[in-house]
Design a protein around this motif. Structure first.
Motif, short mmCIF file in Angstrom:
data_model
loop_
_atom_site.label_atom_id
_atom_site.label_comp_id
_atom_site.label_asym_id
_atom_site.label_seq_id
_atom_site.Cartn_x
_atom_site.Cartn_y
_atom_site.Cartn_z
N ARG A 17 -2.71 -0.66 -1.75
CA ARG A 17 -3.56 -0.29 -2.88
C ARG A 17 -4.38 0.92 -2.47
O ARG A 17 -5.31 0.79 -1.66
N LEU A 18 -4.02 2.07 -2.99
CA LEU A 18 -4.67 3.30 -2.54
C LEU A 18 -5.37 3.97 -3.71
O LEU A 18 -4.78 4.14 -4.77
N GLY A 19 -6.62 4.34 -3.52
CA GLY A 19 -7.32 4.85 -4.68
C GLY A 19 -8.38 5.90 -4.44
O GLY A 19 -8.58 6.75 -5.29
N LEU A 51 4.29 0.22 -2.62
CA LEU A 51 2.93 0.47 -3.09
C LEU A 51 2.65 -0.40 -4.31
O LEU A 51 3.52 -0.61 -5.14
N GLU A 52 1.41 -0.89 -4.41
CA GLU A 52 1.01 -1.64 -5.61
C GLU A 52 0.25 -0.73 -6.57
O GLU A 52 0.46 -0.75 -7.77
N VAL A 53 -0.70 0.02 -6.02
CA VAL A 53 -1.55 0.87 -6.85
C VAL A 53 -1.71 2.23 -6.21
O VAL A 53 -1.92 2.35 -5.00
N SER A 55 -3.96 5.41 -7.43
CA SER A 55 -4.86 5.90 -8.48
C SER A 55 -4.68 7.40 -8.70
O SER A 55 -4.11 8.10 -7.86
N GLU A 88 5.77 3.56 -13.33
CA GLU A 88 4.32 3.34 -13.43
C GLU A 88 3.58 3.96 -12.25
O GLU A 88 2.48 4.48 -12.39
N LEU A 89 4.20 3.87 -11.08
CA LEU A 89 3.53 4.38 -9.88
C LEU A 89 3.33 5.89 -9.90
O LEU A 89 2.44 6.40 -9.22
#
Lengths: 186, 281
Positions: A17-19, A51-53, A55, A88-89
């Motif tokens: 989860r990278l943001g 990867l999940e997220v 941003s 989506e990613l």
């Protein structure tokens, strides 16, 4: 043209989860080091697997800024492409590249697509180069039914965005003649 | 004015601020409060801290309803404002608070804070992959605005960034607040935007995607989040200085509110979005 050297860069090495921009800056240092280490026409394939997220802020700090520097010529003729398991990613990357008026090729489900800023004319021309692997502006102009000057402008813009490669092979009158190559090998 | 008030919410909290800040009330009677939401809770906490710093803290009579007091305590409210009004923290009250008030200080700690919110949410709801990704991305963007912007001028001793989250029968409520320089203070650092009003800062950021950084890649995050919440038929309140953007499924506008430092934001989204059919923004 010789076979292109492609190096993979997995974003998930920094987490699932990278943001934050701070995380993006840290990842970009690694990405730019990798780019610098490649031979002159080398390519980095940025992989979004596991990867999940991702941003928009992280996307801009890592991809947007590195892409800007690449187009400014800081990495010679090296190129970058994306490889994602999910559309989506790449939403955040798409938004931020478009905001910076930049674009990148992205592999998804076995098909290359353009992410970021693009127009139907640029997409059409790029797709033709991807299909042919190697061509000339004259061939493209004939196949796309364009005036030569319009085709040359499209090719120049695609080359500027590092979406294709152009190599000068001669002159005809006052005009340079370029051989045009896809940046996708194989 | 607060006498007779039974709900302390995003829709009513500005009445409390008006009473304390604009009318200079020395006492605040909240005994009749039967319900409060996380946004009102955070704003009330910041109000107490701000007025204490100004040496003009009102004497507050806290809600008498046990459920409200217990929830406020479970959210960490009384610890947050440093009062001795805390009630016993029972296991039932611990369950009732989805995500207690959490400090947001530096950018390096945001991943850990978001992981905590994410874990609390995942424990209580079978989130779909898409809803988890979208909510987490929203939280990351909103939380990092605090270290990026709340003390953009470098003149605020403690912008006091905090966040909390609560679930209800039909909705999920996320609140984020600080008492830093506000959108006007941050955007006002950009050449051409000096001396702008709160409502113009709000407009420039939300409608034009402007950031204080003159970098083409910066800005637009709040604009996108507003778009996502609208697409979900949610409620959003974004308050900065003396301007408040508020909208729900029926529409919304920018309103004048009592001047208060910083930025406070509330997002309320329908729980039905957490079903497998969640709308793709």
């Amino acid at each position: 043209m010789t076979t292109m050297y492609v190096e993979e860069f997995r974003i998930a090495q920094f987490g699932a989860r990278l943001g934050t921009r701070l995380e993006g800056r840290h990842a970009r240092e690694k990405l730019e080091s990798l780019l610098q280490s490649l031979s002159d026409e080398g390519q980095v394939r940025i992989c979004l697997n596991d990867l999940e997220v991702l941003s928009t802020s992280f996307a801009d700090e890592l991809i947007g800024k590195a892409c800007r520097r690449m187009i400014d010529g800081e990495f010679g003729d090296r190129t970058m492409v994306l490889d994602t398991p999910s559309l989506e990613l790449i939403d955040g990357i798409d938004v931020k590249l478009a905001q910076r008026r930049l674009a990148m090729l992205c592999l998804h489900d076995g098909r290359w697509r353009l992410v970021g800023f693009h127009t139907p004319a640029l997409s059409e021309t790029l797709q033709r180069v991807l299909d042919k692997k190697r061509t000339t502006a004259r061939e493209l102009a004939e196949e796309l039914g364009l005036q030569m000057s319009a085709c040359v402008n499209r090719v120049a813009r695609l080359a500027e965005l590092r979406l294709i490669r152009r190599r000068k092979i001669g002159m005809k009158g006052p005009q340079d003649i370029f051989e045009i190559h896809s940046i996708i090998d194989g | 004015m607060t006498q007779g008030l039974t709900r302390l919410t995003v829709e009513t909290i500005d009445g409390v601020l008006e009473r304390v800040i604009e009318q200079g009330a020395e006492a605040l009677d909240l005994r009749g409060i039967r319900f409060t939401d996380p946004y009102a809770l955070l704003l009330l906490g910041l109000l107490v801290l701000e007025m204490t710093e100004r040496r003009h803290a009102p004497r507050i009579e806290w809600p008498e309803a046990p459920a409200v007091r217990t929830w406020m305590n479970a959210m960490g409210f009384f610890t947050e404002i440093g009062t001795s009004k805390a009630v016993r923290f029972s296991s039932r009250s611990a369950r009732s608070a989805l995500q207690p008030i959490t400090a947001i200080t530096d950018e390096a700690g945001i991943g850990r804070v978001v992981d905590g919110f994410h874990r609390r949410l995942a424990e209580r709801y079978p989130l779909t992959e898409l809803s988890r990704r979208t909510l987490t991305a929203i939280m990351i963007e909103l939380f990092q605005n605090i270290p990026h912007h709340s003390n953009a001028t470098g003149n605020v001793a403690d912008p006091h960034g905090i966040a909390a989250m609560q679930d209800y029968e039909d909705s999920l409520f996320l609140a984020i607040a600080d008492k830093g320089v506000g959108l006007r203070g941050s955007l006002g650092l950009r050449p051409g935007y000096e001396g702008i009003t709160d409502s113009r800062a709000l407009n420039s950021i939300l409608h034009d995607g402007i950031s204080r950084f003159a970098d083409a890649g910066r800005g637009g995050e709040l604009q996108r989040i507003v778009g996502v919440v609208r697409s979900w038929d949610g409620v959003l309140a974004l308050r900065t200085g003396s301007a408040l953007l508020y909208f729900d499924e029926r529409g919304g506008d920018i309103y004048d509110v009592p001047d208060f430092p910083g930025v406070q934001l509330a997002i309320r989204i329908p729980l039905r979005l957490f079903d497998a059919e969640m709308v793709d923004p």
